[in-house]
Design a protein around this motif. Structure first.
Motif, PDB file in Angstrom:
ATOM      1  N   LEU A  58       0.835  -1.195   0.000  1.00  0.00           N
ATOM      2  CA  LEU A  58       0.000   0.000   0.000  1.00  0.00           C
ATOM      3  C   LEU A  58       0.870   1.245   0.000  1.00  0.00           C
ATOM      4  CD1 LEU A  58      -2.310  -1.084   2.944  1.00  0.00           C
ATOM      5  CD2 LEU A  58      -2.876  -1.239   0.526  1.00  0.00           C
ATOM      6  N   GLU A  70      -3.046   5.108   1.336  1.00  0.00           N
ATOM      7  CA  GLU A  70      -3.990   3.984   1.296  1.00  0.00           C
ATOM      8  C   GLU A  70      -4.042   3.297   2.651  1.00  0.00           C
ATOM      9  OE1 GLU A  70      -2.941   3.202  -3.388  1.00  0.00           O
ATOM     10  OE2 GLU A  70      -2.243   1.782  -1.850  1.00  0.00           O
ATOM     11  N   ILE A 108      -6.088   5.261   5.039  1.00  0.00           N
ATOM     12  CA  ILE A 108      -7.531   5.127   4.809  1.00  0.00           C
ATOM     13  C   ILE A 108      -8.036   3.804   5.358  1.00  0.00           C
ATOM     14  CG2 ILE A 108      -9.296   4.844   3.029  1.00  0.00           C
ATOM     15  CD1 ILE A 108      -7.762   6.884   1.346  1.00  0.00           C
ATOM     16  N   ILE A 109      -7.311   2.717   5.034  1.00  0.00           N
ATOM     17  CA  ILE A 109      -7.760   1.394   5.485  1.00  0.00           C
ATOM     18  C   ILE A 109      -7.743   1.320   7.013  1.00  0.00           C
ATOM     19  CG2 ILE A 109      -7.265  -1.081   5.395  1.00  0.00           C
ATOM     20  CD1 ILE A 109      -6.151  -0.599   2.572  1.00  0.00           C
ATOM     21  N   ASN A 161      -7.836   8.342  -3.987  1.00  0.00           N
ATOM     22  CA  ASN A 161      -7.265   7.350  -3.075  1.00  0.00           C
ATOM     23  C   ASN A 161      -8.265   6.263  -2.692  1.00  0.00           C
ATOM     24  OD1 ASN A 161      -4.381   7.783  -2.177  1.00  0.00           O
ATOM     25  ND2 ASN A 161      -5.197   9.870  -2.202  1.00  0.00           N
ATOM     26  N   ILE A 162      -9.525   6.654  -2.575  1.00  0.00           N
ATOM     27  CA  ILE A 162     -10.552   5.658  -2.270  1.00  0.00           C
ATOM     28  C   ILE A 162     -10.639   4.657  -3.425  1.00  0.00           C
ATOM     29  CG2 ILE A 162     -13.054   5.335  -2.094  1.00  0.00           C
ATOM     30  CD1 ILE A 162     -12.007   6.255   0.519  1.00  0.00           C
ATOM     31  N   ARG A 183      -8.255   3.839  -5.410  1.00  0.00           N
ATOM     32  CA  ARG A 183      -7.062   2.974  -5.326  1.00  0.00           C
ATOM     33  C   ARG A 183      -7.233   1.921  -4.252  1.00  0.00           C
ATOM     34  NH1 ARG A 183      -2.630   7.506  -5.515  1.00  0.00           N
ATOM     35  NH2 ARG A 183      -2.753   8.063  -7.725  1.00  0.00           N
ATOM     36  N   VAL A 184      -7.826   2.329  -3.122  1.00  0.00           N
ATOM     37  CA  VAL A 184      -8.038   1.373  -2.039  1.00  0.00           C
ATOM     38  C   VAL A 184      -8.964   0.252  -2.505  1.00  0.00           C
ATOM     39  CG1 VAL A 184      -9.159   1.075   0.205  1.00  0.00           C
ATOM     40  CG2 VAL A 184      -7.550   2.943  -0.134  1.00  0.00           C
ATOM     41  N   ARG A 185     -10.007   0.628  -3.215  1.00  0.00           N
ATOM     42  CA  ARG A 185     -10.949  -0.376  -3.744  1.00  0.00           C
ATOM     43  C   ARG A 185     -10.204  -1.361  -4.636  1.00  0.00           C
ATOM     44  NH1 ARG A 185     -15.452   3.839  -4.358  1.00  0.00           N
ATOM     45  NH2 ARG A 185     -16.840   3.239  -2.645  1.00  0.00           N
ATOM     46  N   LYS A 222      -7.044  -2.131  -4.493  1.00  0.00           N
ATOM     47  CA  LYS A 222      -6.197  -3.010  -3.678  1.00  0.00           C
ATOM     48  C   LYS A 222      -7.025  -4.150  -3.079  1.00  0.00           C
ATOM     49  CE  LYS A 222      -2.363  -1.028  -4.448  1.00  0.00           C
ATOM     50  NZ  LYS A 222      -1.624   0.012  -3.766  1.00  0.00           N
ATOM     51  N   VAL A 237     -15.330  -1.414   0.064  1.00  0.00           N
ATOM     52  CA  VAL A 237     -15.523  -0.054   0.577  1.00  0.00           C
ATOM     53  C   VAL A 237     -16.846   0.484   0.062  1.00  0.00           C
ATOM     54  CG1 VAL A 237     -14.590   2.273   0.716  1.00  0.00           C
ATOM     55  CG2 VAL A 237     -13.046   0.311   0.557  1.00  0.00           C
TER      56      VAL A 237
END
Lengths: 235, 329
Positions: free
Chosen positions: A155, A159, A162-163, A198-199, A201-203, A205, A215
């Motif tokens: 990450l 990220e 956020i997580i 970024n959200i 990107r998190v999704r 990941k 998310v």
């Protein structure tokens, strides 16, 4: 375990600080006898002292000098007085740092850690690596890794932040404002668009780990971790 | 001299009437010798002139005193002449002076007490504020966000009071040293990050011409830029516009500029924005305007020898610049 001594006559502030610092794995002692701060210091041999300037009998400067006569342990002043003179006085009397009220937990903690590191070396404090677990999901915020089912993804710092928020808040919603505040560091100013990016990107990941729709967007408020995977895997 | 002549005009006129009356009585009586008559008139005028000269000379300070305006309270205790009227006036002025001195001393003392109390009180308030702040800091529920917002308002209010008090003792309170403009901008932005996020206005920092250093007072400069940023955010809240903070060089001066795309200031108000307690048109629409922020900023700028420039167009935004007379890279 390192010991921190808090010398602060406002009981509530002392207790709030204590309960916060304890979370980071330190042993915290709060002074109640302001006549004999030095004796207590010598008895407990703390690794660090947080000292208020205005104290009932002698002031913080006095105790700082007393402590300095016996020890070189880090001393951080905490005070409502923000004047340059007060800070100079504190440093002249042997303090290592000065924090003005009202202060922020984050800053206090960062300063405590940095001074402990300075005084006792990076590895002197054997604090354990933080790992956040949630339904088979493991976040290693210090390694910037997310693990699930023997799989892992790397990450970015943002990220991971956020997580971390999502896991900590689950099952409640992490508000956009709180997320923005967390992502906003010294150099980069995060706006709504950056957060959206970024959200996304998190999704991505989470998808890489095979987790769909992890998310969830809550319109107008923020985001929530949506856990749909634990039933099948039984983890 | 003028006052003296005015005051004695009647005397002169009466004297002249008296001469002519006496002369006409003699004339009508049949005594027609012009020579001695003229001589006695001359003599009369000579005595009158002598009297007036003496009168004026002995009271000249008194008359001057009466005509000149007082430039300061201390002017009222000058030495006047020896004449009784002059002495009476001198005494009166002295008494008045003493009386006002006493009044001033009492009021000064009261104000000093009040100030000391305010300062102590502000510091005392900081502790409960810290307690509340620490209690709510880690709670991320919507209602706590609102408490945090109010907390910020309170602590910025307390800060303004402190700076107001500091302004009075500015000479003892400032400390000039070399300061990095970009560092100040960064710190201010960091300090107000919640304000930015809450109002959905985001900063855009532009450091042109490299890192500039200038001579200033850290605390006051931080306060000044903070005030400009708080205003910029407040007057462009929820517009999704940016607030641009930049530092650059113009001519021989270094500049910190804070630019927003908010509501702007009506032209009729621009001249007065630096006056204390002036809130103007925008103050009526946005609550919590105290009219002190820009006043304090302006005062501090003057004392630190920085210049302050403000440009604004309604509905297009406002640009405020702090100009520093010298800089180093």
């Amino acid at each position: 375990m390192q010991t921190i001594l808090i010398v602060e006559d406002d009981r509530k502030i002392a207790e709030l600080l204590q309960s916060y610092i304890v979370k980071y794995g330190y042993h915290v002692i709060v002074t109640t006898d302001f006549e004999h701060v030095l004796q207590q210091f010598q008895q407990e041999q703390p690794d660090m002292v947080l000292l208020d300037v205005n104290l009932p009998s002698y002031d913080g400067y006095y105790w700082c000098r007393q402590i300095r006569a016996h020890s070189i342990c880090p001393v951080i002043f905490i005070s409502a007085r923000a004047g340059e003179m007060d800070q100079i006085m504190a440093l002249e009397n042997g303090a290592d740092d000065y924090i003005t009220k009202p202060f922020d937990y984050g800053i206090v903690m960062a300063k405590i850690r940095s001074h402990l590191r300075r005084a006792y070396g990076e590895y002197a404090s054997k604090h354990e690596e933080i790992i956040l677990h949630k339904e088979g999901l493991s976040l290693y915020p210090e390694r910037l890794e997310l693990h699930y089912n023997n799989q892992s993804v790397l990450l970015t710092k943002k990220e991971a932040d956020i997580i971390e928020s999502l896991i900590e808040r689950h099952p409640r919603v992490a508000s956009r404002e709180a997320l923005l505040e967390k992502l906003w560091d010294d150099q980069t100013y995060v706006d709504e668009n950056t957060l959206n990016v970024n959200i996304t990107r998190v999704r991505k990941k989470f998808l890489d780990l095979g987790l769909l729709d992890a998310v969830e967007t809550v319109r107008g408020i923020g985001y929530r971790l949506y856990i749909s995977w634990n039933q099948d895997d039984g983890l | 001299m003028k006052l003296f002549l005015k005051e004695h005009a009647l005397l002169i006129v009466i004297q002249i009437i008296q001469f002519s009356a006496v002369m006409s009585i003699y004339w009508l009586d049949g005594y027609r010798n012009v020579g001695p008559a003229l001589y006695s008139i001359m003599l009369g005028l000579f005595f009158l002139g002598g009297y007036l000269c003496y009168q004026y000379y002995s009271r000249r300070h008194y008359y001057r005193r009466l005509q000149e305006p007082l430039l300061s309270l201390d002017d009222s205790v000058q030495q006047l002449d020896q004449a009784p009227v002059s002495e009476a006036l001198e005494q009166l002025l002295r008494q008045q002076y003493r009386y006002y001195q006493q009044r001033l001393a009492t009021i000064n003392q009261q104000q000093q007490e009040h100030l000391t109390f305010m300062n102590q009180w502000v510091h005392q308030m900081k502790t409960p504020l810290s307690v509340i702040e620490l209690t709510v800091q880690d709670v991320d529920e919507p209602e706590f966000a609102s408490i945090r917002e109010e907390l910020e308002r309170m602590s910025s209010g307390l800060n303004t009071i402190l700076y107001m008090a500091r302004l009075r003792t500015f000479e003892q309170d400032f400390h000039i040293r070399s300061i990095s403009l970009s560092e100040v901008i960064r710190e201010v932005v960091q300090e107000h990050k919640r304000l930015f996020i809450r109002n959905q206005v985001y900063p855009d920092v532009k450091i042109k011409d490299g890192d500039l250093w200038t001579e200033s007072d850290q605390k006051w400069l931080f306060f000044m830029v903070s005030q400009l940023v708080v205003n910029a955010v407040k007057y462009s809240a929820h517009t999704n516009n940016k607030v641009i903070l930049s530092s650059y060089i113009v001519g021989h001066q270094a500049v910190i500029e804070v630019q927003d795309y908010g509501v702007g200031i009506p032209a009729s108000d621009i001249k007065r924005v630096f006056e204390p307690f002036f809130t103007g048109e925008n103050g009526r629409h946005f609550r919590e305007s105290t009219g002190m922020g820009l006043y304090l900023t302006h005062e501090a700028a003057q004392r630190l020898d920085h210049q302050l420039e403000l440009e604004s167009t309604v509905n297009q935004g406002t640009t405020v610049r702090i100009l520093f007379p010298s800089y180093q890279r």
